[in-house]
Design an enzyme around this catalytic site. Structure first.
Site, PDB file in Angstrom:
ATOM      1  N   TRP A 143      32.613  40.074  19.556  1.00  0.00           N
ATOM      2  CA  TRP A 143      31.974  41.226  20.280  1.00  0.00           C
ATOM      3  C   TRP A 143      31.161  42.283  19.224  1.00  0.00           C
ATOM      4  O   TRP A 143      30.487  43.066  19.974  1.00  0.00           O
ATOM      5  CB  TRP A 143      33.289  41.872  20.502  1.00  0.00           C
ATOM      6  N   ASN A 144      31.095  41.951  18.036  1.00  0.00           N
ATOM      7  CA  ASN A 144      30.557  43.075  17.267  1.00  0.00           C
ATOM      8  C   ASN A 144      28.823  43.155  17.317  1.00  0.00           C
ATOM      9  O   ASN A 144      28.303  44.145  17.130  1.00  0.00           O
ATOM     10  CB  ASN A 144      30.926  43.186  15.805  1.00  0.00           C
ATOM     11  N   LYS A 167      30.809  30.524  25.334  1.00  0.00           N
ATOM     12  CA  LYS A 167      31.670  31.581  25.471  1.00  0.00           C
ATOM     13  C   LYS A 167      31.734  32.967  24.735  1.00  0.00           C
ATOM     14  O   LYS A 167      31.853  32.584  23.507  1.00  0.00           O
ATOM     15  CB  LYS A 167      33.052  30.995  25.277  1.00  0.00           C
ATOM     16  N   PRO A 168      31.305  33.893  25.238  1.00  0.00           N
ATOM     17  CA  PRO A 168      30.987  35.218  24.570  1.00  0.00           C
ATOM     18  C   PRO A 168      32.604  36.009  24.569  1.00  0.00           C
ATOM     19  O   PRO A 168      33.389  35.624  25.283  1.00  0.00           O
ATOM     20  CB  PRO A 168      30.308  36.085  25.410  1.00  0.00           C
ATOM     21  N   ALA A 169      32.857  36.940  23.584  1.00  0.00           N
ATOM     22  CA  ALA A 169      33.823  37.678  23.411  1.00  0.00           C
ATOM     23  C   ALA A 169      34.202  38.441  24.985  1.00  0.00           C
ATOM     24  O   ALA A 169      33.248  38.871  25.588  1.00  0.00           O
ATOM     25  CB  ALA A 169      34.014  38.685  22.243  1.00  0.00           C
ATOM     26  N   GLY A 220      33.558  34.399  13.851  1.00  0.00           N
ATOM     27  CA  GLY A 220      34.724  35.250  14.181  1.00  0.00           C
ATOM     28  C   GLY A 220      35.744  34.966  12.929  1.00  0.00           C
ATOM     29  O   GLY A 220      35.177  34.848  11.950  1.00  0.00           O
ATOM     30  N   SER A 221      36.931  35.379  13.274  1.00  0.00           N
ATOM     31  CA  SER A 221      37.957  35.323  11.921  1.00  0.00           C
ATOM     32  C   SER A 221      38.101  34.001  11.671  1.00  0.00           C
ATOM     33  O   SER A 221      38.075  32.864  12.228  1.00  0.00           O
ATOM     34  CB  SER A 221      39.199  36.122  12.598  1.00  0.00           C
ATOM     35  N   GLU A 242      31.066  30.891  11.104  1.00  0.00           N
ATOM     36  CA  GLU A 242      30.474  32.068  10.477  1.00  0.00           C
ATOM     37  C   GLU A 242      31.975  32.775  10.482  1.00  0.00           C
ATOM     38  O   GLU A 242      32.148  33.537  11.573  1.00  0.00           O
ATOM     39  CB  GLU A 242      29.374  32.620  11.082  1.00  0.00           C
ATOM     40  N   LEU A 243      32.616  32.942   9.406  1.00  0.00           N
ATOM     41  CA  LEU A 243      33.925  33.434   9.395  1.00  0.00           C
ATOM     42  C   LEU A 243      34.162  34.883   8.809  1.00  0.00           C
ATOM     43  O   LEU A 243      33.245  35.333   8.444  1.00  0.00           O
ATOM     44  CB  LEU A 243      35.180  32.435   8.850  1.00  0.00           C
ATOM     45  N   CYS A 276      30.861  41.657   9.595  1.00  0.00           N
ATOM     46  CA  CYS A 276      31.565  40.660   8.801  1.00  0.00           C
ATOM     47  C   CYS A 276      30.802  40.747   7.421  1.00  0.00           C
ATOM     48  O   CYS A 276      31.518  40.270   6.412  1.00  0.00           O
ATOM     49  CB  CYS A 276      31.307  39.418   9.299  1.00  0.00           C
ATOM     50  N   GLU A 377      40.287  42.266   4.788  1.00  0.00           N
ATOM     51  CA  GLU A 377      39.079  42.869   5.568  1.00  0.00           C
ATOM     52  C   GLU A 377      39.378  44.194   6.438  1.00  0.00           C
ATOM     53  O   GLU A 377      40.273  44.007   7.285  1.00  0.00           O
ATOM     54  CB  GLU A 377      38.457  41.743   6.285  1.00  0.00           C
TER      55      GLU A 377
END
Length: 474
Positions: A143-144, A167-169, A220-221, A242-243, A276, A377
């Site tokens: 979402w960011n 699939k988007p947020a 994401g996370s 990409e975490l 991130c 974080e």
């Protein structure tokens, strides 16, 4: 609204998208689940049979049509981002430009997929390596950066000859809908791109378990990334992850202090710290820590907080109540562990009729390694200042056991800069540069911050597989 096999689909299950600055409902959209995911994957598989055979020039032309359409709608796209994400409109416009640039870059890269001819070990053989698209790709975006993360994944996939199920947020689906409208109007063949909006577990489980999905790409996370990797193991998919990040920014005693302060401002408070690669730990040499803190607090206190659609706003809301709660808890924990709040330090009171999730940009002096913020974080507008005595100490403290996405260093000593480039165990390092991300460079982390790269030729390679061919000439 879903987009499957070139058609827009509405379902009875719906979701209200809200503005995090006001709490108001922006739009009500349709949601999909297991059935729609299975259908989208099947259609992407069918489309791949022909899409993979298109030439680089043909794929390039499709992407260029999308670039043109997005350029024509750039203001509308930016407003959509700000409404559903909350970031200031100026930042949203920068994101739109970045999203378009990814499409434009990969429109050119589609024509530059090369193979190799190998020196044979036998006179009657001809050896070749060809590169081919991996297949159906499942992409899950955060979402960011609700627009640029989509094109950063879809553009290289399409350029390589892959088909995509996205699939988007759930918090920010409208940007995805708008960019898929551009894909539709650019007349991409049916099934080449497909959009699913819905519950992450239901859609994600089908993506990871389906043998027809040959690559999964996720931003994401770290915990969710690990789950996706585990769930994909049974079908041995190619993966790009990409975490999470926990970026250190180091300021040595020989640094230009004003330049370093500006570096923290650029890295820490963009998107309200919900990035991130955002600076999470500021390490400043003891001899200049007080001066640095005063200057940083002075600049930070001048930032304007509010609805991103309003003029002059620098910092928008946090995405939801949970995000706000986490920031508040970290700041209180810092206070409890002898941190001194130089500015900010509380929820922003904007005297609005409908209050969003706002937190004042905050600077904390005398941060220490016992604080939660030292290891967790933040994803919020809080800059803690730690101090250090020498280079060896700060390298050891800056290098996190798990995180390894981005790190920054400010120094006027060329030798030291080169040493830090080598010693900082991160996928991205900025030396006197807090804005290192560009389209042509690889983006990605090491350790538990991810695997694989996005951007430049490196991002294209993630969607290709090498096939070795040995041809007998007898």
């Amino acid at each position: 609204m879903l987009y499957i096999n070139g058609k827009w689909i509405q379902t009875e299950n719906t979701f209200e998208v809200t503005n995090p600055a006001t709490g108001e409902t922006i739009e009500t959209i349709s949601l999909g689940g297991k059935e729609e995911t299975i259908e989208a994957i099947a259609r992407a598989k069918d489309a791949f049979k022909q899409w993979r055979k298109t030439t680089g020039n043909q794929r390039s032309n499709y992407l260029k049509k999308v670039v043109q359409l997005m350029n024509e709608r750039s203001d509308m796209l930016a407003e959509t981002i700000t409404k559903e994400n909350g970031k200031p409109l100026a930042d949203a416009k920068s994101e739109v430009a970045s999203a378009i640039n990814y499409l434009d870059w990969y429109a050119e890269e589609a024509k530059r997929i090369y193979g190799d001819t190998l020196s044979p070990s036998h006179p009657d053989k001809h050896l070749m390596v060809i590169r081919q698209p991996v297949g159906v790709c499942a992409a899950i975006t955060p979402w960011n950066f609700p627009l640029s993360m989509i094109t950063r994944k879809i553009a290289p996939a399409l350029a390589a000859g892959c088909t995509v199920v996205l699939k988007p947020a759930l918090q920010t689906p409208l940007s995805a809908v708008k960019v898929f409208e551009c894909f539709h109007e650019a007349e991409l063949p049916e099934g080449v791109v497909n959009l699913l909006i819905g519950a992450a577990d239901e859609i994600g489980s089908e993506m990871t378990s389906s043998p027809d999905v040959r690559k999964i790409t996720f931003t994401g996370s770290t915990p969710i990334g690990k789950k996706l990797l585990r769930d994909s193991a049974s079908t041995v998919k190619k993966a790009s992850m990409e975490l999470g990040g926990h970026a250190p920014l180091i300021v040595f005693e020989d640094a230009d202090i004003d330049e370093a302060v500006q570096g923290v401002m650029q890295s820490k408070f963009k998107n309200s710290g919900q990035t991130c690669i955002s600076t999470n730990r500021v390490y400043v040499a003891e001899s200049i820590a007080d001066e640095f803190g005063e200057k940083l607090a002075e600049k930070t206190s001048k930032l304007q907080v509010g609805n991103g659609l309003q003029d002059g706003i620098n910092v928008g809301p946090l995405i939801n109540e949970n995000a706000l709660k986490k920031v508040k808890e970290q700041v209180e924990d810092a206070r409890d562990n002898n941190g001194k709040v130089l500015c900010g330090g509380k929820e922003a009171d904007l005297n609005q009729d409908v209050n969003g999730h706002f937190y004042e940009p905050t600077v904390i002096q005398y941060a220490n390694d016992q604080m939660r913020i030292a290891t967790e974080e933040t994803f919020g507008p809080v800059a803690p200042i730690f101090t250090f005595k020498d280079e060896d100490e700060v390298i050891e403290r800056a290098n996190h056991d798990s995180y390894g996405l981005a790190a920054y260093c400010f120094t006027q000593d060329l030798g030291r800069g080169l040493r830090m480039m080598q010693e900082l165990d991160y996928g991205i390092v900025g030396i006197n540069d807090s804005l290192p991300i560009v389209i042509q460079a690889p983006f990605g982390g090491v350790k538990e911050s991810g695997m694989g790269k996005e951007g430049g030729k490196y991002g294209l390679e993630e969607y290709l597989e090498e096939k070795y061919v040995s041809l007998s000439t007898k």
